[in-house]
Design a protein around this motif. Structure first.
Motif, mmCIF file in Angstrom:
data_model
loop_
_atom_site.group_PDB
_atom_site.id
_atom_site.type_symbol
_atom_site.label_atom_id
_atom_site.label_comp_id
_atom_site.label_asym_id
_atom_site.label_seq_id
_atom_site.Cartn_x
_atom_site.Cartn_y
_atom_site.Cartn_z
ATOM 1 N N SER A 34 18.104 85.113 54.613
ATOM 2 C CA SER A 34 18.315 84.647 55.980
ATOM 3 C C SER A 34 17.053 83.995 56.537
ATOM 4 O O SER A 34 17.116 82.952 57.195
ATOM 5 N N VAL A 35 15.894 84.605 56.284
ATOM 6 C CA VAL A 35 14.622 84.035 56.731
ATOM 7 C C VAL A 35 14.403 82.679 56.068
ATOM 8 O O VAL A 35 13.995 81.706 56.720
ATOM 9 N N MET A 36 14.682 82.575 54.785
ATOM 10 C CA MET A 36 14.507 81.311 54.075
ATOM 11 C C MET A 36 15.371 80.214 54.703
ATOM 12 O O MET A 36 14.900 79.108 54.968
ATOM 13 N N GLU A 61 4.800 73.354 56.148
ATOM 14 C CA GLU A 61 5.339 74.203 57.206
ATOM 15 C C GLU A 61 6.315 75.242 56.645
ATOM 16 O O GLU A 61 6.264 76.420 57.020
ATOM 17 N N ILE A 62 7.187 74.835 55.747
ATOM 18 C CA ILE A 62 8.137 75.773 55.130
ATOM 19 C C ILE A 62 7.386 76.850 54.350
ATOM 20 O O ILE A 62 7.658 78.050 54.499
ATOM 21 N N ILE A 63 6.425 76.440 53.534
ATOM 22 C CA ILE A 63 5.658 77.403 52.732
ATOM 23 C C ILE A 63 4.899 78.372 53.627
ATOM 24 O O ILE A 63 4.955 79.598 53.428
ATOM 25 N N SER A 68 4.060 83.752 55.805
ATOM 26 C CA SER A 68 3.741 84.639 56.932
ATOM 27 C C SER A 68 4.749 85.784 57.029
ATOM 28 O O SER A 68 4.406 86.874 57.465
ATOM 29 N N TYR A 69 5.979 85.540 56.591
ATOM 30 C CA TYR A 69 6.974 86.615 56.562
ATOM 31 C C TYR A 69 6.684 87.605 55.435
ATOM 32 O O TYR A 69 6.610 88.808 55.669
ATOM 33 N N TYR A 112 13.852 84.767 44.733
ATOM 34 C CA TYR A 112 14.812 84.432 45.790
ATOM 35 C C TYR A 112 14.935 82.920 45.807
ATOM 36 O O TYR A 112 13.940 82.214 45.696
ATOM 37 N N GLN A 113 16.148 82.406 45.959
ATOM 38 C CA GLN A 113 16.385 80.977 45.945
ATOM 39 C C GLN A 113 17.376 80.609 47.035
ATOM 40 O O GLN A 113 18.331 81.343 47.273
ATOM 41 N N GLN A 114 17.142 79.468 47.627
ATOM 42 C CA GLN A 114 18.023 79.005 48.691
ATOM 43 C C GLN A 114 18.057 77.482 48.656
ATOM 44 O O GLN A 114 17.034 76.833 48.428
ATOM 45 N N ARG A 115 19.234 76.928 48.869
ATOM 46 C CA ARG A 115 19.408 75.470 48.945
ATOM 47 C C ARG A 115 19.858 75.132 50.356
ATOM 48 O O ARG A 115 20.702 75.817 50.929
#
Length: 132
Positions: A34-36, A61-63, A68-69, A112-115
């Protein structure tokens, strides 16, 4: 226990409990996913076109937001965050596929992977957690 693992983008995982965070709770697979997604939405959802000049800024910015999370995790893990940003073709014929394979301790390590995509941009985000 060691395990070879390859996973396709978009594979759904069960609510897997992982290491405690600094508030005494636990990181949960669904929470990290969810955070990703939220991070990618925050950075990219307002973009109305692909801009090669902005890709580094978006990636940074994404990285940084993802790191930070995960840095709240007080256990002994190293985290690696990778981002791939692609231009989506206007004719609707673009696509992307990513697969991650690694050899690791299945009880401690995780990927963890997200598209994420809109009509202009495709973003592939991976977070790798490795015990040391």
């Amino acid at each position: 226990k060691e395990k070879e693992r390859g996973k396709k983008m978009g594979d759904k995982g069960e609510e897997e409990r992982i290491q405690p965070n600094d508030e005494g709770g636990e990181f949960v697979l669904g929470e990290i996913m969810s955070v990703m997604r939220k991070v990618m939405d925050e950075v990219l959802s307002e973009q109305k076109s692909y801009s090669a000049a902005m890709v580094k800024t978006w990636s940074d910015e994404i990285i940084n937001k993802c790191l930070s999370y995960v840095k709240k995790d007080k256990e002994k893990y190293k985290y690696f965050v990778t981002v791939t940003i692609l231009e989506s073709k206007r004719e609707g014929k673009s696509g992307a596929y990513a697969q991650v394979g690694c050899h690791y301790d299945a009880e401690k390590d995780h990927t963890y992977q997200q598209r994420w995509e809109n009509p202009f941009i495709i973003c592939l985000l991976h977070i790798h957690r490795v015990a040391y």
